[in-house]
Design a protein around this motif. Sequence first.
Motif, mmCIF file in Angstrom:
data_model
loop_
_atom_site.group_PDB
_atom_site.id
_atom_site.type_symbol
_atom_site.label_atom_id
_atom_site.label_comp_id
_atom_site.label_asym_id
_atom_site.label_seq_id
_atom_site.Cartn_x
_atom_site.Cartn_y
_atom_site.Cartn_z
ATOM 1 N N PHE A 204 -48.341 -51.271 -59.153
ATOM 2 C CA PHE A 204 -48.348 -50.240 -60.189
ATOM 3 C C PHE A 204 -47.531 -50.724 -61.386
ATOM 4 C CE2 PHE A 204 -45.326 -49.234 -56.775
ATOM 5 C CZ PHE A 204 -44.121 -49.373 -57.422
ATOM 6 N N ILE A 205 -47.807 -50.113 -62.531
ATOM 7 C CA ILE A 205 -47.083 -50.417 -63.770
ATOM 8 C C ILE A 205 -45.894 -49.475 -63.885
ATOM 9 C CG2 ILE A 205 -47.253 -50.314 -66.305
ATOM 10 C CD1 ILE A 205 -50.162 -51.196 -66.001
ATOM 11 N N LEU A 206 -44.774 -49.994 -64.348
ATOM 12 C CA LEU A 206 -43.564 -49.190 -64.532
ATOM 13 C C LEU A 206 -43.305 -48.985 -66.021
ATOM 14 C CD1 LEU A 206 -41.271 -50.811 -61.831
ATOM 15 C CD2 LEU A 206 -42.036 -48.429 -61.855
ATOM 16 N N ILE A 207 -43.019 -47.748 -66.404
ATOM 17 C CA ILE A 207 -42.718 -47.409 -67.799
ATOM 18 C C ILE A 207 -41.332 -46.770 -67.841
ATOM 19 C CG2 ILE A 207 -43.427 -46.105 -69.837
ATOM 20 C CD1 ILE A 207 -46.273 -46.110 -68.730
ATOM 21 N N PHE A 208 -40.450 -47.319 -68.665
ATOM 22 C CA PHE A 208 -39.074 -46.831 -68.775
ATOM 23 C C PHE A 208 -38.817 -46.353 -70.201
ATOM 24 C CE2 PHE A 208 -39.132 -50.411 -65.718
ATOM 25 C CZ PHE A 208 -38.791 -49.735 -64.560
ATOM 26 N N PRO A 209 -39.028 -45.068 -70.492
ATOM 27 C CA PRO A 209 -38.835 -44.568 -71.859
ATOM 28 C C PRO A 209 -37.353 -44.548 -72.243
ATOM 29 C CG PRO A 209 -40.151 -43.052 -70.518
ATOM 30 C CD PRO A 209 -39.511 -44.015 -69.585
ATOM 31 N N ASP A 210 -37.111 -44.687 -73.529
ATOM 32 C CA ASP A 210 -35.757 -44.553 -74.081
ATOM 33 C C ASP A 210 -35.530 -43.117 -74.540
ATOM 34 O OD1 ASP A 210 -34.367 -47.005 -73.907
ATOM 35 O OD2 ASP A 210 -35.632 -47.857 -75.484
ATOM 36 N N GLY A 211 -34.376 -42.562 -74.180
ATOM 37 C CA GLY A 211 -33.983 -41.280 -74.742
ATOM 38 C C GLY A 211 -33.657 -41.456 -76.218
ATOM 39 N N GLN A 212 -33.477 -40.347 -76.930
ATOM 40 C CA GLN A 212 -33.224 -40.436 -78.367
ATOM 41 C C GLN A 212 -31.727 -40.559 -78.657
ATOM 42 O OE1 GLN A 212 -33.752 -37.495 -76.990
ATOM 43 N NE2 GLN A 212 -32.499 -35.943 -77.956
ATOM 44 N N ILE A 213 -31.441 -41.009 -79.839
ATOM 45 C CA ILE A 213 -30.057 -41.075 -80.325
ATOM 46 C C ILE A 213 -29.989 -40.216 -81.578
ATOM 47 C CG2 ILE A 213 -28.175 -42.567 -81.076
ATOM 48 C CD1 ILE A 213 -29.509 -44.862 -79.616
ATOM 49 N N VAL A 214 -29.635 -38.945 -81.420
ATOM 50 C CA VAL A 214 -29.572 -38.003 -82.535
ATOM 51 C C VAL A 214 -28.217 -37.322 -82.504
ATOM 52 C CG1 VAL A 214 -30.677 -36.048 -83.688
ATOM 53 C CG2 VAL A 214 -32.064 -37.626 -82.333
ATOM 54 N N GLU A 215 -27.242 -37.964 -83.095
ATOM 55 C CA GLU A 215 -25.868 -37.449 -83.153
ATOM 56 C C GLU A 215 -25.422 -36.962 -81.770
ATOM 57 O OE1 GLU A 215 -25.837 -34.587 -86.282
ATOM 58 O OE2 GLU A 215 -26.236 -36.054 -87.847
ATOM 59 N N ASP A 216 -25.133 -35.667 -81.640
ATOM 60 C CA ASP A 216 -24.630 -35.161 -80.362
ATOM 61 C C ASP A 216 -25.759 -34.750 -79.425
ATOM 62 O OD1 ASP A 216 -25.386 -33.073 -81.983
ATOM 63 O OD2 ASP A 216 -23.947 -31.666 -81.110
ATOM 64 N N ASN B 90 -31.436 -45.891 -72.979
ATOM 65 C CA ASN B 90 -30.919 -46.744 -71.910
ATOM 66 C C ASN B 90 -32.002 -47.105 -70.905
ATOM 67 O OD1 ASN B 90 -29.056 -48.215 -70.530
ATOM 68 N ND2 ASN B 90 -27.797 -46.494 -69.877
ATOM 69 N N SER B 91 -33.152 -47.551 -71.408
ATOM 70 C CA SER B 91 -34.260 -47.895 -70.522
ATOM 71 C C SER B 91 -33.916 -49.063 -69.608
ATOM 72 C CB SER B 91 -35.509 -48.224 -71.346
ATOM 73 O OG SER B 91 -35.244 -49.265 -72.276
ATOM 74 N N GLN B 92 -33.016 -49.950 -70.055
ATOM 75 C CA GLN B 92 -32.635 -51.094 -69.224
ATOM 76 C C GLN B 92 -31.941 -50.637 -67.948
ATOM 77 O OE1 GLN B 92 -30.372 -53.722 -71.744
ATOM 78 N NE2 GLN B 92 -32.214 -54.603 -72.660
ATOM 79 N N GLN B 93 -31.202 -49.540 -68.021
ATOM 80 C CA GLN B 93 -30.563 -48.993 -66.827
ATOM 81 C C GLN B 93 -31.612 -48.604 -65.794
ATOM 82 O OE1 GLN B 93 -29.952 -44.787 -66.303
ATOM 83 N NE2 GLN B 93 -27.749 -45.097 -66.517
ATOM 84 N N ALA B 94 -32.638 -47.886 -66.244
ATOM 85 C CA ALA B 94 -33.695 -47.457 -65.334
ATOM 86 C C ALA B 94 -34.437 -48.653 -64.755
ATOM 87 C CB ALA B 94 -34.659 -46.528 -66.067
ATOM 88 N N ALA B 95 -34.711 -49.654 -65.581
ATOM 89 C CA ALA B 95 -35.411 -50.849 -65.104
ATOM 90 C C ALA B 95 -34.613 -51.559 -64.022
ATOM 91 C CB ALA B 95 -35.683 -51.788 -66.278
ATOM 92 N N MET B 96 -33.302 -51.592 -64.179
ATOM 93 C CA MET B 96 -32.448 -52.233 -63.187
ATOM 94 C C MET B 96 -32.512 -51.491 -61.855
ATOM 95 S SD MET B 96 -29.271 -51.791 -61.603
ATOM 96 C CE MET B 96 -28.368 -50.725 -62.718
ATOM 97 N N LEU B 97 -32.563 -50.152 -61.880
ATOM 98 C CA LEU B 97 -32.606 -49.368 -60.657
ATOM 99 C C LEU B 97 -33.917 -49.556 -59.898
ATOM 100 C CD1 LEU B 97 -31.044 -46.017 -61.966
ATOM 101 C CD2 LEU B 97 -29.904 -47.809 -60.638
#
Length: 377
Positions: A171-183, A155-162
């Motif tokens: 400065f440069i902004l980096i918004f990593p995506d968390g993983q999607i691994v089942e639960d 959900n990197s787009q959420q962080a970018a919106m904030l």
Amino acid sequence: VRIDAARVRSRPTSTGSAGRGGEGLSAWPSLPARLLRQPASSTLSESHCCALRAILRHDLEAFVWIWLGLVGCSALFGGKEGPPNGRAPDDGPTEAPRGKAGRKKGGGLKAGTQKLEISYRGGKRGALVHVPKSIAEGDRKAPAIVMHHGGNGANSQQAAMLWKDEAEKDFILIFPDGQIVEDKAGWMPVNGELDYNVGFVEALLDEAVKQYPIDENRIFAAGWSSGGQQTLRLACLASDRFQAFSVVAQTLEFDTREACAAANYTRRPMQFIIGDSDPKNPPGGRGPEESGASPGRTGIQETIDFFVEKNECKANVKPEKLRDAKVMERRYNACKHGDIRWLVVEGGTHAWPGGPEGVKDLSASEESVAFFREHGL
């Protein structure tokens, strides 16, 4: 003109007794100093030609060797004068690298938000990277802030919106995506590996500094909710990659606290922003969730006390109101390893201050930037 290649390769290149008449190459007539400085693209003067004809009459083989040397010297020393690496010594940021990601046609760096993707643990993961126009058009390295989103999944787009109000700063902004691994989605440990996502962010930074003009000595980390827990893990398990941390709406989970207690890490400045009415982070902490989504976590005071002890801080100053906002600020400045700042939002819930659901009289992104600027941003 035919040259015996075998003879040329076997000819000695240092002073000695080899060669014709027992003389080394250095014994042959030398060219005038002006000729050695002659650029390869320039036209030789008549005097130079005479010198070359004399050498040619003396020994054709010596002429060939000297001419090759002239070509090599022109390639090495021709053009503008300056140090071998092309730029004068400088204690400041170096020239920006020119990688593939984020490049526009013609080789320039693209401004705006773009996708960066890497291979990690057999899969593809990525991040959004925002490059301000001023940095894209410049030629110097810039600091970077790595902001970790909350919630599950990628959900990197959420962080970018904030962080939209901070997008065009220096400065440069980096918004990593968390993983999607089942639960085990978002920033949760995978297969019992607490540092699973820590390794991902480190690998992401390795690639980012190749592709973007990032100053590796000025990288900072922030996060909220589960992204705040990820930020706490980075503070203990990868602190050498960052200069300071800002954690929003999160306290130490039990497993993170154990890892931090056991780790011999570089202790950095820490900032905490939390609401006093946050149901997910009650003042006294909470036990493990039945779903397994959280192993249980400490209260905010216990979390602060943990890092106060780690950073070897003395007693904090009296709490003060932050400007006109309903925010109490506590400062621990007398620290051996980095100061600690704690902002308590009166009436604040589990939301990003300044975001769509958070309080409006405080911006967590603005406060994070201000804290980072105190420490080199």
